[in-house]
Design an enzyme around this catalytic site. Sequence first.
Site, PDB file in Angstrom:
ATOM      1  N   HIS A 180       0.814  -1.219   0.000  1.00 44.84           N
ATOM      2  CA  HIS A 180       0.000   0.000   0.000  1.00 44.84           C
ATOM      3  C   HIS A 180       0.851   1.275   0.000  1.00 44.84           C
ATOM      4  O   HIS A 180       0.341   2.351  -0.274  1.00 44.84           O
ATOM      5  CB  HIS A 180      -0.986  -0.007   1.172  1.00 44.84           C
ATOM      6  CG  HIS A 180      -0.357   0.193   2.523  1.00 44.84           C
ATOM      7  ND1 HIS A 180      -0.040  -0.849   3.366  1.00 44.84           N
ATOM      8  CD2 HIS A 180       0.003   1.322   3.184  1.00 44.84           C
ATOM      9  CE1 HIS A 180       0.483  -0.381   4.474  1.00 44.84           C
ATOM     10  NE2 HIS A 180       0.512   0.942   4.398  1.00 44.84           N
ATOM     11  N   ASP A 210       0.609  -8.000   1.775  1.00 45.55           N
ATOM     12  CA  ASP A 210       0.927  -6.575   1.755  1.00 45.55           C
ATOM     13  C   ASP A 210       2.433  -6.334   1.800  1.00 45.55           C
ATOM     14  O   ASP A 210       2.916  -5.415   2.454  1.00 45.55           O
ATOM     15  CB  ASP A 210       0.242  -5.848   2.912  1.00 45.55           C
ATOM     16  CG  ASP A 210       0.204  -4.332   2.707  1.00 45.55           C
ATOM     17  OD1 ASP A 210       0.475  -3.890   1.563  1.00 45.55           O
ATOM     18  OD2 ASP A 210      -0.057  -3.587   3.665  1.00 45.55           O
ATOM     19  N   SER A 289       4.717   2.933   7.788  1.00 49.87           N
ATOM     20  CA  SER A 289       4.384   1.726   7.032  1.00 49.87           C
ATOM     21  C   SER A 289       5.559   1.281   6.171  1.00 49.87           C
ATOM     22  O   SER A 289       6.169   2.082   5.467  1.00 49.87           O
ATOM     23  CB  SER A 289       3.173   1.978   6.145  1.00 49.87           C
ATOM     24  OG  SER A 289       2.005   2.142   6.900  1.00 49.87           O
TER      25      SER A 289
END
Length: 459
Positions: A180, A210, A289
């Site tokens: 993402h 992910d 992230s």
Amino acid sequence: MPSVKYISVEITGGSTCIKSHITKFLLFWSFFFDNKCHKRYIYSMKMNSKLTTIISSIITGVVAAVAAVVICVFVVPGRQNKTAVIEADGEPIVLDDTGLSSELSLQTNTPVLTVATPSNTYTQDEAQNIAVYEKCNEAVVNITTQVMGYNWFLEPVVASSGSGSGSIIDARGYVVTNVHVIENASTITISLADGSSYEGTVVGKDIESDIAVLKFTPPKNVELKTIAFGDSDNLKVGQKVIAIGNPFALERTMTTGIVSGLGRPIQESENVIIRNMIQTDAAINPGNSGGPLLDSQGRMIGINTMIYSSSGSSSGVGFAVPVSTARRVVSDLISYGKVNRGVMMLSLVQNTSRIANYAGYGVKTGMIVSRVRSGSLAEAAGIKGGDRAVQYGTFSTKTIYLGGDIITKIDGLKVDTLADYYAALEDKVPGDTVTVTVYRNKKYVDLKVKLEAESQTSI
């Protein structure tokens, strides 16, 4: 004219305010008794003036002593634990009940806390944090992306931009991050600790976990710092962890915490559930992230992925993909550009209350097997597809087949949705055998199914 008499009284101890009151009291009574003595001297001419002076002094001294006792008993207790504010040259100074400035150090017998330290400067915990940061921070990169779009004149413009973190895992320039972080990116820029920036390319990405792998090419004379994979299979709740990333574009920020939970299944999107995630209370914010979650030895045990927050900022509940998953996924992405998972050659449809009522099923969840590929290992294992074609959908209809099996479990893991189905097969490889529980003819049947490699052709 009578001679003027002065009384000199020295007052020690007590606050400045109390001293002022005592002084005023003694001056009043000394004047009063001096006048009284003088009047008696006039009215009684027979009294010796020397005797009058002696008596006046004695009476004045007694009254002064009594007044001091009264003030100390009744006034002083009522003024304990008070503070006053006075101004000196326009600046306020706070005084405590001893008249001393609160900025002054108080004498105390509180012992100094003894802590075992490896040096005279840092505690054991501080020294460990510093060592991990110095070891790993240069291997953490800042990833910025741009998504291109078109304006009204069909001219290419930057539609949006974003940033995240990543870890250099190979000296050749391989970086691991989250999918993402780079989603829909037209350009990817990887910035290093020394301020240099490089264009990054996508080696491969895996939506189910992910995890994405990027590549940049450093100059030949540049030796990259890397972060080694650790072990996430033997983690314990309460174990110390360290996160390094770029929250809010603040490069290489370090936060610490503990492992708050293990084995958390977290649904990242409609069809993606990531199992066995690490929960931590280390502060993770937007921009973290893709960055590493480290153990106390500076080894990567997870990839920071998401937070639970109503405000978008850290609420003390963050999640990281375990490195056991990352190691397998990264290896496949570098080798093949995709993850080589074991699959069943099936066409599936989400079971709903509407479909269950129409078809007369006894369950309203699970995945309906619409079709099974002919000659597949799933067909050989005995999984059955539907035999009754129906049109399904409101606006965009499609043909599905009812009457076949409904998958409810895989290896004991409950399968209610498509996300559950993918999650149950996420760590499986071709050749693995799984136990598939299906609902058939109002009964539950267990089937042993051998998984095969994913095919590019449709069923």
